[in-house]
Design a protein around this motif. Structure first.
Motif, PDB file in Angstrom:
ATOM      1  N   LYS A 141       0.824  -1.167  -0.113  1.00 15.40           N
ATOM      2  CA  LYS A 141       0.045   0.180   0.003  1.00 15.40           C
ATOM      3  C   LYS A 141       0.978   1.307  -0.075  1.00 15.40           C
ATOM      4  O   LYS A 141       1.859   1.418   0.934  1.00 15.40           O
ATOM      5  N   PRO A 142       0.662   2.285  -0.732  1.00 14.79           N
ATOM      6  CA  PRO A 142       1.624   3.246  -0.821  1.00 14.79           C
ATOM      7  C   PRO A 142       1.415   4.381   0.124  1.00 14.79           C
ATOM      8  O   PRO A 142       2.359   5.039   0.628  1.00 14.79           O
ATOM      9  N   TYR A 143       0.221   4.554   0.940  1.00 16.98           N
ATOM     10  CA  TYR A 143       0.040   5.574   1.905  1.00 16.98           C
ATOM     11  C   TYR A 143      -1.214   5.230   2.805  1.00 16.98           C
ATOM     12  O   TYR A 143      -1.871   4.505   2.273  1.00 16.98           O
ATOM     13  N   GLU A 144      -1.373   5.906   3.895  1.00 16.55           N
ATOM     14  CA  GLU A 144      -2.231   5.795   4.831  1.00 16.55           C
ATOM     15  C   GLU A 144      -2.078   4.460   5.755  1.00 16.55           C
ATOM     16  O   GLU A 144      -2.460   3.366   4.846  1.00 16.55           O
ATOM     17  N   LEU A 201      -1.216   4.119  -6.565  1.00 13.38           N
ATOM     18  CA  LEU A 201      -1.240   5.385  -6.675  1.00 13.38           C
ATOM     19  C   LEU A 201      -2.387   5.792  -7.801  1.00 13.38           C
ATOM     20  O   LEU A 201      -2.477   4.810  -8.624  1.00 13.38           O
ATOM     21  N   LYS A 231     -12.022   6.124  -5.967  1.00 13.72           N
ATOM     22  CA  LYS A 231     -12.020   6.963  -7.020  1.00 13.72           C
ATOM     23  C   LYS A 231     -10.521   7.914  -6.715  1.00 13.72           C
ATOM     24  O   LYS A 231     -10.063   8.348  -7.664  1.00 13.72           O
ATOM     25  N   TYR A 232     -10.290   8.326  -5.507  1.00 14.21           N
ATOM     26  CA  TYR A 232      -9.249   8.926  -5.078  1.00 14.21           C
ATOM     27  C   TYR A 232      -8.109   8.109  -4.293  1.00 14.21           C
ATOM     28  O   TYR A 232      -6.910   8.623  -4.557  1.00 14.21           O
ATOM     29  N   ASP A 245      -7.539   5.006  -1.006  1.00 18.33           N
ATOM     30  CA  ASP A 245      -8.072   3.585  -0.532  1.00 18.33           C
ATOM     31  C   ASP A 245      -9.446   3.771  -0.173  1.00 18.33           C
ATOM     32  O   ASP A 245      -9.814   3.697   0.903  1.00 18.33           O
ATOM     33  N   ASP A 246     -10.465   4.092  -0.938  1.00 20.81           N
ATOM     34  CA  ASP A 246     -11.763   4.504  -0.337  1.00 20.81           C
ATOM     35  C   ASP A 246     -12.479   3.495   0.068  1.00 20.81           C
ATOM     36  O   ASP A 246     -13.610   3.822   0.684  1.00 20.81           O
ATOM     37  N   ASP A 247     -12.186   2.032  -0.393  1.00 20.83           N
ATOM     38  CA  ASP A 247     -13.085   1.036   0.204  1.00 20.83           C
ATOM     39  C   ASP A 247     -14.271   1.162  -0.077  1.00 20.83           C
ATOM     40  O   ASP A 247     -15.235   0.681   0.593  1.00 20.83           O
ATOM     41  N   LEU A 248     -14.806   1.490  -1.391  1.00 24.22           N
ATOM     42  CA  LEU A 248     -16.232   1.360  -2.070  1.00 24.22           C
ATOM     43  C   LEU A 248     -16.341   0.225  -2.515  1.00 24.22           C
ATOM     44  O   LEU A 248     -15.564  -0.828  -2.592  1.00 24.22           O
ATOM     45  N   ASN A 274      -8.352  12.068 -11.117  1.00 17.57           N
ATOM     46  CA  ASN A 274      -9.340  11.617 -10.415  1.00 17.57           C
ATOM     47  C   ASN A 274     -10.715  12.874 -10.245  1.00 17.57           C
ATOM     48  O   ASN A 274     -11.440  12.822  -9.526  1.00 17.57           O
ATOM     49  N   ARG A 330      -8.165   6.625  10.469  1.00 24.98           N
ATOM     50  CA  ARG A 330      -9.650   5.898  10.627  1.00 24.98           C
ATOM     51  C   ARG A 330      -9.094   4.613  11.074  1.00 24.98           C
ATOM     52  O   ARG A 330     -10.006   3.738  11.709  1.00 24.98           O
ATOM     53  N   PHE A 362     -21.198   7.269  -3.619  1.00 27.30           N
ATOM     54  CA  PHE A 362     -21.621   6.382  -4.685  1.00 27.30           C
ATOM     55  C   PHE A 362     -22.276   7.040  -6.017  1.00 27.30           C
ATOM     56  O   PHE A 362     -23.191   8.027  -5.446  1.00 27.30           O
ATOM     57  N   TYR A 390     -12.440  15.545  -2.006  1.00 25.67           N
ATOM     58  CA  TYR A 390     -12.961  14.239  -1.457  1.00 25.67           C
ATOM     59  C   TYR A 390     -12.514  14.138   0.080  1.00 25.67           C
ATOM     60  O   TYR A 390     -11.631  14.983   0.528  1.00 25.67           O
ATOM     61  N   PHE A 441     -16.336  10.028  -0.829  1.00 25.97           N
ATOM     62  CA  PHE A 441     -15.226   9.278  -1.808  1.00 25.97           C
ATOM     63  C   PHE A 441     -15.867   9.115  -3.263  1.00 25.97           C
ATOM     64  O   PHE A 441     -15.299   8.419  -4.005  1.00 25.97           O
ATOM     65  N   TYR A 473       0.037  12.934  -0.478  1.00 26.96           N
ATOM     66  CA  TYR A 473      -1.011  12.062  -1.171  1.00 26.96           C
ATOM     67  C   TYR A 473      -2.288  12.793  -1.201  1.00 26.96           C
ATOM     68  O   TYR A 473      -3.084  12.738  -2.262  1.00 26.96           O
ATOM     69  N   PRO A 502       1.960  10.007 -10.071  1.00 26.67           N
ATOM     70  CA  PRO A 502       1.748  10.985  -8.998  1.00 26.67           C
ATOM     71  C   PRO A 502       2.088  10.680  -7.900  1.00 26.67           C
ATOM     72  O   PRO A 502       1.688   9.559  -7.249  1.00 26.67           O
TER      73      PRO A 502
END
Lengths: 424, 424, 424, 424
Positions: A217-220, A255, A282-283, A285-288, B257, C60, C182, C219, C223, C283, D256
């Motif tokens: 994972k790149p970040y967070e 990314l 979309k942005y 690690d939105d976990d949708l 995005n 989170r 969504f 965002y 998301f 990021y 990016p």
């Protein structure tokens, strides 16, 4: 609560005829491939549900609670049982330790068994401190600069393996949140070396029939660097462990603009794609919900998975899991939508005329290559997916069945409005 | 070359029956909306083809030539004639000046008319130097620090309006490449003010029935700043001009995005979406075939366009154009694929059950909202799009017809292998 | 705890001579501008500290507690007093309601006054539910589809204005977290219209000497879409309100690669930059220490701010605030670093030789433009910043002083290890 | 033209005293490290100039010509001679074949030798078609689906090695532009396997004292996939070759927000960082002047390079090159700025107090870690860089010297206004 077989068949009857007509029409138009093969492959496709996905998720700004959330591991298994009854494709659970340590192993295994649920990969947690922990993971765990803290994190992973062994799991997933939020905080080389040493130690502890999945994972939650920032880093670690260590791809851990399908192809070619986490974003690690934002990318990824599962005999069948966060939807509805979206993408990918595609590639007929993919993608495969569910006595329309059976209402009645899934 | 009506009907006959069955089946499943309305709307939908899209494009690293490229404006119109015959939806051309200055206006108008092609927005070019130019645009044009160079660029735009007026165009599109590649190079405020002054001057020169479309783009060919970097900047400039100045959205001109559909909705609500350029991209302004990468996003954008065209009576019908670059495909094949993808997305968007969607939004039923969109998106609408083409005597399968008619082969025979479309 | 004047001067003495030598050397090399002007401007520069920045933040995935966090508004003001004593530049607080509702207004104002702290913009909160709330903000607040919930959110904002009025604030900042996760969830046009109506209502309620700052963000926590996704949307809303409504720029609220400095310039040219939130990010909205990741971009932004404050007399002096999250550092140390980084960037921006820059721009001497910026940026301005602090009796080296005074140790002693700042 | 030693010393005299004062002051403040060590390391630091960087670059939208561009290889070497005289750090050239095939090897070597220029890595070109080529690279080269075309590309690379051998080069850089612009165009696994086979073939052809550098890039000129999309893919290929194959990092070739410094650290730890291309970018592969956009990131990258060169004895000293495109500046001025920026970043990185940093990391003192980096970064190291140049008889202020010597004017006089550097 448990959904009975006849409840589902009663509901199915109301749309049976409509389904049959749609299916027959569709099947009559597909010549290049045996639809029954697709259906039986879909029917066997099982995606693990992680225990933490059954409650409402949240963001760092807050969390809006949902009623009827499962408070115990048994209740979580029951929820997955509901999903599996409705879809026939949720026949596995992925536990998270320490949130899901069983008190009574036998009882838990019996509940799982009663729902036909298997124990998939177990997950360790070193991104939070437990109340009784001696050391804090604030500055890392498996990568920590201090051996004591690394050892605590290693011991935790070994304990997770022990728990998994008792339940019948055969794999451990490590998502390592370790990283740094400011330049200078980490010595990158030491952080990597420490992590490698720790993971090799854990790997060597695993029973011989276990596999290790290393997530990247790149970040967070760290915002400057993550120790395992990309698939290349994960692969270096897996190679340092040995043959039963693999990279795990989570769709949200990339990314912007990453070509994930190519990563999948590269890993499978090298026999190193071990696990796969579904979600959409979309942005970041939105976990949708799976397929909610970029369904065509999901289809392209499945195209590589289908290709790899057929051609890369050195690569094990990946361990599938949904990894989404359900902030504003009923978690079970969200999971039903995710399962459906994964099935649809899989079905479409199997519809691709691989023979023609290969010929078009051979002659660099780019327009034709695109048309071949598009032809599969534009096909409305829902009747095929429904038929696959029908064949295993699941619901033609799982979400509609879920609603008409008033599942959430019942769960709230049973568990109350203010329960909370353990964990986050 | 020109494709005759009976050539198309002969080809259509071979798949007529198959189409009819598919269409009848599909039509029988759609209850909430009149399919004939969708078909007639699609049949009227015309997308302009820019004159520069008919030849092979390139990148800064080189260009691979394609045979049979049109070398004159007449040939370009003939190529569009081919596209329009096959699809019924390419009934307009967007000229680029100085690449397309007619020598004989009457003759050019007659050729266009013979293909039922109208003259859509004309485009000015101040991002390249012309051989006989007094001043260079190396450091800008309408935004340039020096009045002389701004004046040259303003005069060019006025000349473009004059040419367009003679041809029957009713709008001017300004894509301003001006910007800076290094911090400090531009005084942002002066660059904006100069641009505003220049554009207002051009606006005031336009005939009273003309519209001005102001394009925006975050980067390329300048790599630090672009004077009109986003829709907000474009809108400020349009507002400075007056009622007949609008923002133009090009799908490829956004940062990673970006939620483009929301921009579309906001502009239409304010009556300021004037033009729309179709293409697709994964990384930047990649200028790929429409729908090739993110077809779901395209569908969501069409959803906003459909909504806005119905509800925002203050917003004119946008001026549609394809703006893609055809580096490795036959440009005409690429445009056929683009036209098809736009039609498909439009058809799917019209299938959305807006009444149910509004109800689901009203009750914050997020899962249901998603299902309603998904239901339209997953429907295989190709029979509807084909029927729309059939109704205007175009080809059921334009790309297949193009190939079976050996169009490219004939063009190469007529024009040779080494011609090059004028321009880039 | 409170830091006394003589504690600081005692510490300063130890590095006084070294500072003087460095300052004299630096001052002797600066010819094109009066260093004293820079120093006095820096000394007057005050950045508000938000009340929520004084405790440990989190993600989170969890939160690692820090000892000695302030539990009451009075304690928060005392913490800001520490920062202001050490730096001379933290003379304002930005309150967050409902976290910071004073019980005794007079007492709170006296505490603030004793630290020379003013009450800057007040912030409303409609992104979380309060325990006693009638309606939930799960699906929005000012943009909500239902009037009742919008009204609750409007009333909350009015209450925030009332509280701010009692304390002496003169502005309200609205960060609206509303959006959707969504596609289909939101009708974008309705969400915008509702928001506009709500904000105009709040604007009209404000006392005549108040200003409204409207924040934007692409965002998170939603998301898929955010109602106020960019500066263009914010500006439309501000214009709908009137002259005292402005856009607020938060450095972390942009899509990847955004040219923020150009946005600043555009807004100031139009007199619409009202507020400014400092932080840094790699990021997303990472909320890292100011200048920690992209100090050159910060310098370029300050260049536009300096230019605008001089030339755009129609634009009010922006309301400055630090908006960072302190997950792994002592929050007060983090804020000291942030204040220092902002001062350094400001000082460097003031060092730019604007006359030469303008000349170089006039002749399109791009290399020279770059050199002029670089010359200011590469200068080690720390002695100037230190001198500015010295002139207001603050610490030469605030972070070192903070450590040598054992502030955190004392705060833990006073407040305990397990307190938690109210709020998130 | 050639710059004579005494021309430079004459110019240096005018700012000698000022430099000495600045240097002495700076040196007196640095205690933790021997400034002379830094100076001598800087003096030995040589960055290769690629032959294509000496003329004006362009974008796909056009190119603005610059006067006095070198038209022959000899002229290119002379231009690098100018750069090396002025800076003392441009003592190498990186040739691009077929643009730079010498007609007279001996003569070319003598010219290079007269400027003290060495022949660094040679570059092959399979991203363009040469006029006499049998096969086109439109659909790939080393990865092509057809063996004939792969063989042509392999043969070209071998020829490049032969040419390099005659000139004294010791390494080959492969930037493989191969990829696809549309989903389905490529079979990823075959493209990778073909590439691996091709590169191993080339590797085995290299003389035993040669090294192979494999560049990666996520996109452009292909806009859906690139065969070697990231460092992980490059490393897999390098490992398939053997010990003398390495990954090459180009700063502009990342998605990016990528943490490049961590990639550098990981590669050096594994002994696999072979080459390094300097440039800067805001959006993509913008090829801007080094340090023009993100100088702090450059400093952090140098921090890793310094650390790796000291600790990773298994990693060779990387082969340094500037890879920028000079669209709107005098190319030689741009290169002078790039060389200076690299030196400054290197000097600052060497100033970091590694002992204290290690201690701060050991105690997880995050604020302190940041302060230690910042302390080095904020130091104005220009006097150190100037001293390094002075020690090798180069110019204190290369760009100013270049201008005062009227180099460009002379080049235009010698070569004319309309020459064009060969190549792009």
């Amino acid at each position: 609560m448990k959904i009975e077989q006849d409840q589902i068949s009663t509901i199915n009857k109301t749309s049976w005829q409509q389904h049959n007509e749609a299916f027959d029409h569709l099947a009559s138009t597909i010549k290049h491939i045996d639809v029954e093969d697709i259906i039986s492959t879909l029917a066997e496709f099982q995606i693990a549900i992680p225990s933490w996905a059954l409650g409402a998720g949240g963001t760092r700004f807050g969390r809006f609670r949902f009623g009827g959330e499962p408070a115990t591991l048994a209740q979580k298994l029951n929820d997955i049982g509901v999903l599996h009854s409705l879809t026939g494709s949720a026949g596995a659970v992925s536990l998270h330790i320490p949130w899901d340590i069983p008190e009574d192993y036998k009882a838990i295994k019996e509940i799982a068994s009663s729902h036909n649920i298997e124990f998939d990969a177990v997950n360790s947690n070193t991104f939070q401190d437990q109340p009784d922990a001696q050391h804090s993971y604030k500055f890392g765990s498996l990568s920590h600069i201090h051996r004591d803290i690394r050892n605590q994190a290693i011991a935790h992973n070994k304990e997770v393996i022990d728990i998994g062994t008792k339940l019948g799991s055969k794999s451990l997933t490590i998502w390592l949140a370790d990283g740094s939020s400011f330049p200078g905080q980490h010595n990158f080389q030491k952080a990597f070396s420490h992590t490698r040493e720790s993971i090799v130690d854990i790997y060597n502890y695993m029973p011989e029939d276990w596999k290790l999945f290393i997530e990247y994972k790149p970040y967070e939650p760290n915002f400057y660097s993550t120790v395992i920032q990309d698939w290349g880093t994960s692969l270096l670690l897996a190679n340092a462990c040995g043959e039963r260590a693999f990279t795990l791809v989570d769709l949200g851990h990339h990314l912007p603009n990453t070509n994930i399908e190519q990563i999948v192809a590269t890993l499978m070619l090298h026999g190193k794609l071990g696990g796969f986490h579904f979600n959409d974003s979309k942005y970041g690690d939105d976990d949708l919900t799976v397929g909610a934002i970029k369904p065509y990318a999901l289809f392209l990824i499945f195209n590589e998975l289908v290709y790899g599962m057929k051609h890369n005999t050195n690569n094990p069948t990946p361990s599938w899991m949904i990894d989404a966060s359900h902030n504003i939807k009923d978690p079970l509805e969200d999971l039903l939508q995710s399962l459906d979206a994964a099935m649809i993408a899989y079905a479409k990918a199997m519809l691709i005329d691989q023979k023609k595609l290969s010929e078009a590639q051979q002659s660099n007929d780019v327009s034709r290559c695109q048309e071949i993919l598009k032809d599969a993608y534009l096909t409305d495969v829902r009747p095929i997916v429904q038929q696959a569910r029908l064949n295993v006595s699941a619901a033609l329309h799982p979400l509609e069945a879920y609603r008409s059976l008033n599942v959430r209402k019942q769960l709230i009645k049973e568990r109350g409005l203010k329960t909370a899934a353990t964990g986050l």
